[in-house]
Structure formats: structure tokens, C-alpha cells
Design a protein around this motif. Structure first.
Motif, PDB file in Angstrom:
ATOM      1  N   SER A   1     -31.756  -8.657 -83.619  1.00  0.00           N
ATOM      2  CA  SER A   1     -32.141  -8.146 -82.288  1.00  0.00           C
ATOM      3  C   SER A   1     -32.440  -9.075 -81.215  1.00  0.00           C
ATOM      4  O   SER A   1     -32.821 -10.092 -81.347  1.00  0.00           O
ATOM      5  N   HIS A   2     -32.403  -8.450 -80.230  1.00  0.00           N
ATOM      6  CA  HIS A   2     -32.650  -9.456 -78.892  1.00  0.00           C
ATOM      7  C   HIS A   2     -33.843  -8.683 -78.250  1.00  0.00           C
ATOM      8  O   HIS A   2     -33.870  -7.746 -77.755  1.00  0.00           O
ATOM      9  N   PRO A   3     -34.996  -9.550 -77.977  1.00  0.00           N
ATOM     10  CA  PRO A   3     -36.144  -8.898 -77.336  1.00  0.00           C
ATOM     11  C   PRO A   3     -36.150  -8.261 -75.844  1.00  0.00           C
ATOM     12  O   PRO A   3     -36.561  -7.210 -75.779  1.00  0.00           O
TER      13      PRO A   3
ATOM     14  N   GLY B   1     -19.040 -11.541 -80.825  1.00  0.00           N
ATOM     15  CA  GLY B   1     -19.320 -12.381 -79.634  1.00  0.00           C
ATOM     16  C   GLY B   1     -20.589 -12.225 -78.963  1.00  0.00           C
ATOM     17  O   GLY B   1     -21.522 -11.202 -79.609  1.00  0.00           O
ATOM     18  N   CYS B   2     -20.873 -12.459 -77.781  1.00  0.00           N
ATOM     19  CA  CYS B   2     -22.403 -12.512 -77.224  1.00  0.00           C
ATOM     20  C   CYS B   2     -22.005 -12.644 -75.759  1.00  0.00           C
ATOM     21  O   CYS B   2     -21.709 -13.420 -75.357  1.00  0.00           O
ATOM     22  N   ASN B   3     -22.717 -11.716 -74.786  1.00  0.00           N
ATOM     23  CA  ASN B   3     -22.596 -11.770 -73.345  1.00  0.00           C
ATOM     24  C   ASN B   3     -23.677 -12.589 -72.917  1.00  0.00           C
ATOM     25  O   ASN B   3     -23.974 -12.722 -71.624  1.00  0.00           O
ATOM     26  N   ASN B   4     -24.714 -13.012 -73.591  1.00  0.00           N
ATOM     27  CA  ASN B   4     -26.076 -13.632 -73.381  1.00  0.00           C
ATOM     28  C   ASN B   4     -25.584 -15.109 -73.092  1.00  0.00           C
ATOM     29  O   ASN B   4     -24.776 -15.769 -73.691  1.00  0.00           O
ATOM     30  N   MET B   5     -26.403 -15.936 -72.458  1.00  0.00           N
ATOM     31  CA  MET B   5     -26.142 -17.305 -72.219  1.00  0.00           C
ATOM     32  C   MET B   5     -27.434 -17.987 -72.393  1.00  0.00           C
ATOM     33  O   MET B   5     -28.072 -18.707 -71.501  1.00  0.00           O
ATOM     34  N   CYS B   6     -27.993 -17.960 -73.456  1.00  0.00           N
ATOM     35  CA  CYS B   6     -29.331 -18.731 -73.964  1.00  0.00           C
ATOM     36  C   CYS B   6     -28.683 -20.251 -73.768  1.00  0.00           C
ATOM     37  O   CYS B   6     -27.996 -20.724 -74.161  1.00  0.00           O
ATOM     38  N   ALA B   7     -29.583 -20.851 -73.139  1.00  0.00           N
ATOM     39  CA  ALA B   7     -29.295 -22.306 -72.654  1.00  0.00           C
ATOM     40  C   ALA B   7     -28.854 -23.217 -73.834  1.00  0.00           C
ATOM     41  O   ALA B   7     -27.850 -24.440 -73.677  1.00  0.00           O
ATOM     42  N   TYR B   8     -29.400 -23.205 -75.061  1.00  0.00           N
ATOM     43  CA  TYR B   8     -29.127 -23.992 -76.085  1.00  0.00           C
ATOM     44  C   TYR B   8     -28.018 -23.600 -76.983  1.00  0.00           C
ATOM     45  O   TYR B   8     -27.815 -24.323 -77.952  1.00  0.00           O
ATOM     46  N   CYS B   9     -27.381 -22.254 -76.772  1.00  0.00           N
ATOM     47  CA  CYS B   9     -26.866 -21.743 -77.340  1.00  0.00           C
ATOM     48  C   CYS B   9     -25.179 -21.986 -77.288  1.00  0.00           C
ATOM     49  O   CYS B   9     -24.584 -21.692 -76.264  1.00  0.00           O
ATOM     50  N   ILE B  10     -24.391 -22.074 -78.340  1.00  0.00           N
ATOM     51  CA  ILE B  10     -23.115 -22.494 -78.283  1.00  0.00           C
ATOM     52  C   ILE B  10     -22.141 -21.060 -78.652  1.00  0.00           C
ATOM     53  O   ILE B  10     -20.928 -21.285 -78.581  1.00  0.00           O
ATOM     54  N   VAL B  11     -22.797 -20.139 -79.209  1.00  0.00           N
ATOM     55  CA  VAL B  11     -21.915 -18.993 -79.502  1.00  0.00           C
ATOM     56  C   VAL B  11     -21.191 -18.391 -78.712  1.00  0.00           C
ATOM     57  O   VAL B  11     -19.988 -18.100 -79.023  1.00  0.00           O
ATOM     58  N   PRO B  12     -21.695 -17.996 -77.393  1.00  0.00           N
ATOM     59  CA  PRO B  12     -20.596 -17.410 -76.431  1.00  0.00           C
ATOM     60  C   PRO B  12     -19.467 -18.216 -76.110  1.00  0.00           C
ATOM     61  O   PRO B  12     -18.614 -17.721 -76.024  1.00  0.00           O
ATOM     62  N   TYR B  13     -19.567 -19.418 -76.518  1.00  0.00           N
ATOM     63  CA  TYR B  13     -18.483 -20.373 -76.230  1.00  0.00           C
ATOM     64  C   TYR B  13     -17.382 -20.604 -77.331  1.00  0.00           C
ATOM     65  O   TYR B  13     -16.149 -20.523 -76.976  1.00  0.00           O
TER      66      TYR B  13
ATOM     67  N   GLY C   1     -24.689  -8.035 -85.705  1.00  0.00           N
ATOM     68  CA  GLY C   1     -24.125  -8.573 -84.541  1.00  0.00           C
ATOM     69  C   GLY C   1     -25.177  -9.533 -84.201  1.00  0.00           C
ATOM     70  O   GLY C   1     -26.216  -9.765 -84.681  1.00  0.00           O
ATOM     71  N   GLN C   2     -24.335 -10.405 -82.961  1.00  0.00           N
ATOM     72  CA  GLN C   2     -25.196 -11.329 -82.266  1.00  0.00           C
ATOM     73  C   GLN C   2     -26.577 -10.747 -81.528  1.00  0.00           C
ATOM     74  O   GLN C   2     -27.494 -11.467 -81.531  1.00  0.00           O
ATOM     75  N   ASN C   3     -26.137  -9.663 -81.188  1.00  0.00           N
ATOM     76  CA  ASN C   3     -27.286  -8.795 -80.406  1.00  0.00           C
ATOM     77  C   ASN C   3     -27.032  -7.198 -80.678  1.00  0.00           C
ATOM     78  O   ASN C   3     -26.403  -6.871 -79.787  1.00  0.00           O
TER      79      ASN C   3
ATOM     80  N   ASN D   1     -33.371 -19.474 -70.649  1.00  0.00           N
ATOM     81  CA  ASN D   1     -32.503 -18.189 -70.165  1.00  0.00           C
ATOM     82  C   ASN D   1     -32.429 -17.094 -71.319  1.00  0.00           C
ATOM     83  O   ASN D   1     -31.601 -16.379 -71.536  1.00  0.00           O
ATOM     84  N   ARG D   2     -33.887 -16.949 -71.692  1.00  0.00           N
ATOM     85  CA  ARG D   2     -33.743 -15.803 -72.777  1.00  0.00           C
ATOM     86  C   ARG D   2     -34.007 -14.355 -72.257  1.00  0.00           C
ATOM     87  O   ARG D   2     -33.910 -13.358 -72.880  1.00  0.00           O
ATOM     88  N   GLY D   3     -34.305 -14.165 -70.822  1.00  0.00           N
ATOM     89  CA  GLY D   3     -34.381 -13.027 -70.333  1.00  0.00           C
ATOM     90  C   GLY D   3     -35.705 -12.099 -70.443  1.00  0.00           C
ATOM     91  O   GLY D   3     -35.482 -10.856 -70.280  1.00  0.00           O
TER      92      GLY D   3
HETATM   93  S1  SF4 Z   1     -29.074 -17.099 -79.060  1.00  0.00           S
HETATM   94 FE1  SF4 Z   1     -28.334 -15.045 -79.651  1.00  0.00          FE
HETATM   95  S2  SF4 Z   1     -28.594 -14.143 -77.801  1.00  0.00           S
HETATM   96 FE2  SF4 Z   1     -28.693 -16.194 -76.959  1.00  0.00          FE
HETATM   97  S3  SF4 Z   1     -26.501 -16.606 -76.533  1.00  0.00           S
HETATM   98 FE3  SF4 Z   1     -26.789 -17.441 -78.850  1.00  0.00          FE
HETATM   99  S4  SF4 Z   1     -25.856 -15.562 -79.698  1.00  0.00           S
HETATM  100 FE4  SF4 Z   1     -26.399 -14.906 -77.695  1.00  0.00          FE
END
Ligand code: SF4
Length: 452
Positions: A246-248, A140-152, A184-186, A285-287
Motif C-alpha cells: 500500500s502507499h499512504p 510498474g510504478c508511476n511514483n518517483m520516490c527519490a531513492y527508488c529505482i523501480v520506475p526506471y 503490486g508496487q502500489n 518525494n513520498r507525497g
Molecule cells: S518506493 Fe514504491 S511507490 Fe515509491 S517509486 Fe518505488 S515502487 Fe514506486
């Protein structure tokens, strides 16, 4: 990640009496493990399901299950496809054997879990496995990158207990594997805390088989990614350790120092930047900002000289201007990435971007910008590889080259593919290769002295 998940599914099913077959035509049950990250991947899955529907017409006893991200995203829509008998999301694989064996079990299981890590499942990697294995350390992933569907589609972030990770890696080494990639996603936000983990198969304080390297006191302290990395690296100097992704915003110096301290942790970091423009990074929303990303690159160069860096880039994100795009190109020039995965933006349903931002960069412009990014990266990759000509690298022999039976291929610790005549080496050996020439994708050389 999907390879690793498929291995978990294969173990669950083989433990329940099912057998994996080599040829599609021999299968009585077919599982498709799916990815929703890009639209194209989903289109390919739908094409496969159409094929399976035609196969089922001729062979009504054949059964088909859809696993993975698409299962969570499309749910009943998938179940309505004529090929599909079961739809099972990434946190429900434990239910699979029961679903297959029961005529009354619901054909749809897509609930996401806050705790499932499959820590106690030993992935089934087949009888003819190579020497490299993926080991999932979190889900899973707790980030919410605006383009990304993974957390959902894959749910909240959970870290797997370090004891089961160490045990799995030790077993892999004993079975002949010589390289593991921690997944891992991050991975930088990996943090295992004993007191808030109740998931199936996770560490229990009275577990009798705790590895010697971990004291009871360790069992009470949180374990960070840097600590986990060191523990896995300590299993054997003959085992290469890689990790991704890795996440920057989360990559701290402790991970870099852990890498510097262990020669067997490969000196390559995949650090996705996505864009060089602060406007785009904010919208995505990359942080982190461009400046903060460059600060992380400077830390890598300072602590790990010679470490290669790869990245991901997206062209044509919502409202991206020519100036934003130029910023991406200039950042690439500044960092001089050794490798990159490059895509043009494709909107994914229900993501933050899909809900809030118009997908307003035309397809032509997205593709033109992507081609510029690719052309630049090809030059940077070639320059990076040319700088390695004349050097000697330790290469782990991974297999026979696709081009010639007389050649092996392997990778340097810096994650560059290297092709060389076999001589007396075998798959799984570490050899020293003198690089004679290169392309943008491959180093070519010859073995000078066998090592280790
Ligand atoms: S791009 Fe990576 S860090 Fe961002 S929400 Fe998707 S899986 Fe998580």
C-alpha cells in the motif's frame, strides 16, 4: 514480485517444452531473476554469475540468462559478463522461448512496455507447491520516490484485467491453495479501465468465459482496488486474501471498509512510512506528510480495530539530521508498528536522489541510526506479541516448523507467525490456536479446537 515473475517465466518455458529441474548441476539453462532495489542484492547476483562463469568453463554447453530489474538497468554490461548468454527485462519474457530456440535472435531484450501484464499466462507454481500463492495484479510504478529505482527498471504502472485475476484465483482455490497475496508496487492505485487496455491477454469485450459475478455493465466500468479485493474475497470464505504494497498517499477508506466487510481479507496492512520527518518525506518525494500518514493510521484503527500494521523505514537518507532521525523514532513509538522492514540508505544509480542530492550521511551514522530503529522495533514487536498471549487466533497451517518435526507453523490473519504442536491438523487446515508465549518474532501456542 520476482517470485511471481519467475512463475510466469516457468510457464512460458514449460509450454515450449522446457522442464524445470530441482538441482543446479542438472540444468542446461540457468536463469537468474534479479532485483535492483538494493545494492547488496545486485552484489549477490554478480557473485552467482561469477560462479556460473566457472561452471561454463568446465561445461561450455551450459547457457545462462539474466532476467528482471538488473537486465533493464545494466543491459550490455551484463551481456559482457563471461557467464551471460541472454539479458531479458521484466516486460520481455514472452520473447524468451523464441530467443532460446533461435541462433539468430538478439541476446538482449529489455524494452519496457506500457501494456504488458502477462494477464493470460497462468504462472507455473511447481508440483510441490504450498498453500499460499502470489498473484500479480499490476506492474510498474508511476511514483518517483527519490531513492527508488523501480520506475526506471520496471516501467510505468499498468493494471491487470480483473477477469483474469479472478479466474487465476478460482483455479488456485480449486488446486488447494488457501491463501493469495495480491501484488503490486502500489496496489491502492490499481484501476482497470476497459477502454484503455489493449495489452496482450487483457479482457476482450466478446470474451465468452466472463465470470458470472461480473455483468456486461461491470465490464464497462473502471474497477478499483477496493472492488477487486471484494471480488477476490467473494470467491470463497475459505480463501484468505492478503495484499501488498500500500502507499499512504493513495490508501482510501474504501479499501478499509472492504477489509472490514470480509472476514477472509486478512487484517494486516503493510504501509511503508520510510521516515517520520516531514523534511525527509518531502525530499524522498513520498507525497504525504507525517500528519497525513498518521491520519491514515487513525483511519485503520477506527475502521479495522485489531488490524496489525507493518512498515518500511530507511535510515540515513540524504542530509538526514539527528532531529529527522528522532522524528522517525517518535513516529514509530506513536504508531506502535507490529513489524517492520528496516534498511539504511544506499544510493541507486540514476534515481532522483542520485542525480540531485549528495549521499552525505556517513556509513557509521547510517548504521548507528538503523540499529536504533531496529532496537526500537524489536521492543515494539515484542510488546505487540505479548499483548496476544492468552488470546485465541484462527491460524492457517502452512507447514512444518523449522525447529521441530512435531510442530506446525502458520500465520494469524494479523500476519503473525505462530508455532504449535501438530496434533491432528494438516497443512491447509484452519485451526484455533491459544497463544501461551511469544518472542518478538513468533507466537507459540497450542490448538484448542479445529475450525472450518
Ligand atoms: S518506493 Fe514504491 S511507490 Fe515509491 S517509486 Fe518505488 S515502487 Fe514506486
Amino acid at each position: 514480485m520476482n517470485v511471481s515473475d519467475s512463475e510466469v517465466v516457468a510457464r512460458l518455458l514449460s509450454d515450449s517444452g522446457y522442464r524445470q529441474c530441482e538441482r543446479l548441476e542438472d540444468a542446461r539453462i540457468i536463469f537468474v531473476n534479479t532485483c535492483s532495489v538494493r545494492e547488496n542484492a545486485e552484489k549477490r547476483v554478480m557473485g552467482r554469475l561469477d560462479l556460473f562463469a566457472r561452471m561454463k568453463k568446465k561445461d561450455p554447453g551450459l547457457k545462462v540468462g539474466v532476467l528482471g530489474c538488473m537486465a533493464t538497468r545494466l543491459k550490455e554490461k551484463l551481456l559482457a559478463h563471461p557467464a551471460v548468454d541472454w539479458v531479458v527485462g521484466p516486460d520481455s519474457y514472452r520473447n524468451l522461448p523464441g530467443m532460446l530456440g533461435s541462433a539468430v535472435a538478439a541476446p538482449l531484450e529489455v524494452n519496457l512496455s506500457l501494456t504488458e501484464t502477462y494477464a493470460d499466462i497462468k504462472p507455473f507454481r511447481g508440483e510441490h507447491h504450498g498453500i499460499s500463492a502470489f498473484v500479480t495484479i499490476m506492474r510498474g510504478c508511476n511514483n518517483m520516490c527519490a531513492y527508488c529505482i523501480v520506475p526506471y527498471v520496471r516501467g510505468r504502472e499498468r493494471s491487470r484485467d480483473p477477469f483474469s485475476i479472478e479466474e487465476e484465483v478460482k483455479d488456485l482455490f480449486a488446486e488447494g491453495f488457501r491463501e493469495v497475496t495480491l501484488l503490486g508496487q502500489n496496489v491502492n492505485s490499481y484501476c482497470w479501465k476497459p477502454d484503455n487496455h489493449t495489452n496482450q491477454g487483457a479482457f476482450a469485450s466478446d470474451r465468452g468465459d466472463r465470470p458470472d459475478s461480473l455483468t456486461p455493465e461491470d465490464g464497462q466500468a473502471p474497477v478499483t482496488f477496493a472492488q477487486l479485493l471484494e471480488r477476490v474475497a467473494a470467491i470463497s470464505p475459505l480463501l484468505r486474501v492478503r495484499y501488498t504494497t500500500s502507499h499512504p498517499k493513495d490508501m482510501q477508506d474504501d479499501v478499509l471498509y472492504a477489509m472490514a466487510a470480509h472476514p477472509n481479507i486478512c487484517k494486516h496492512i503493510h504501509l511503508p512510512v520510510q521516515s517520520g520527518s516531514n523534511n525527509m518525506l518531502k525530499k524522498m518525494n513520498r507525497g504525504y506528510t507525517r500528519e497525513e500518514y498518521l491520519d491514515r493510521i487513525a483511519a485503520i484503527r477506527r475502521i479495522l480495530p485489531g488490524c496489525t500494521i507493518s512498515s518500511d523505514m530507511i535510515s540515513g537518507f540524504c542530509s538526514e539530521t539527528e532531529e529527522d532521525h528522532a522524528q522517525t523514532l517518535s513516529l514509530m513509538e506513536e504508531v506502535r508498528f507490529d513489524q517492520a522492514f528496516m534498511f539504511h540508505y544506499s544510493q541507486r544509480p540514476n534515481t532522483l536522489a542520485a542525480r540531485h542530492y549528495p549521499d552525505d550521511v556517513s556509513e557509521d551514522v547510517k548504521i548507528r541510526r538503523l540499529n536504533e530503529i531496529i532496537a526500537l522495533q524489536n521492543r515494539l514487536s515484542l510488546e505487540s506479541n505479548r499483548a496476544d498471549v492468552g488470546k485465541v487466533f484462527e491460524v492457517l497451517v502452512e507447514g512444518v516448523s523449522k525447529r521441530s518435526e512435531e510442530f506446525f507453523f502458520g500465520r494469524t490473519g494479523t500476519n503473525k507467525v505462530c508455532v504449535f504442536p501438530k496434533m491432528d491438523s494438516r497443512v491447509g487446515d484452519y485451526v484455533k490456536v491459544h497463544v501461551n508465549s511469544c518472542t518478538a518474532a513468533t507466537l507459540k501456542g497450542e490448538i484448542v479446537t479445529e475450525t472450518l
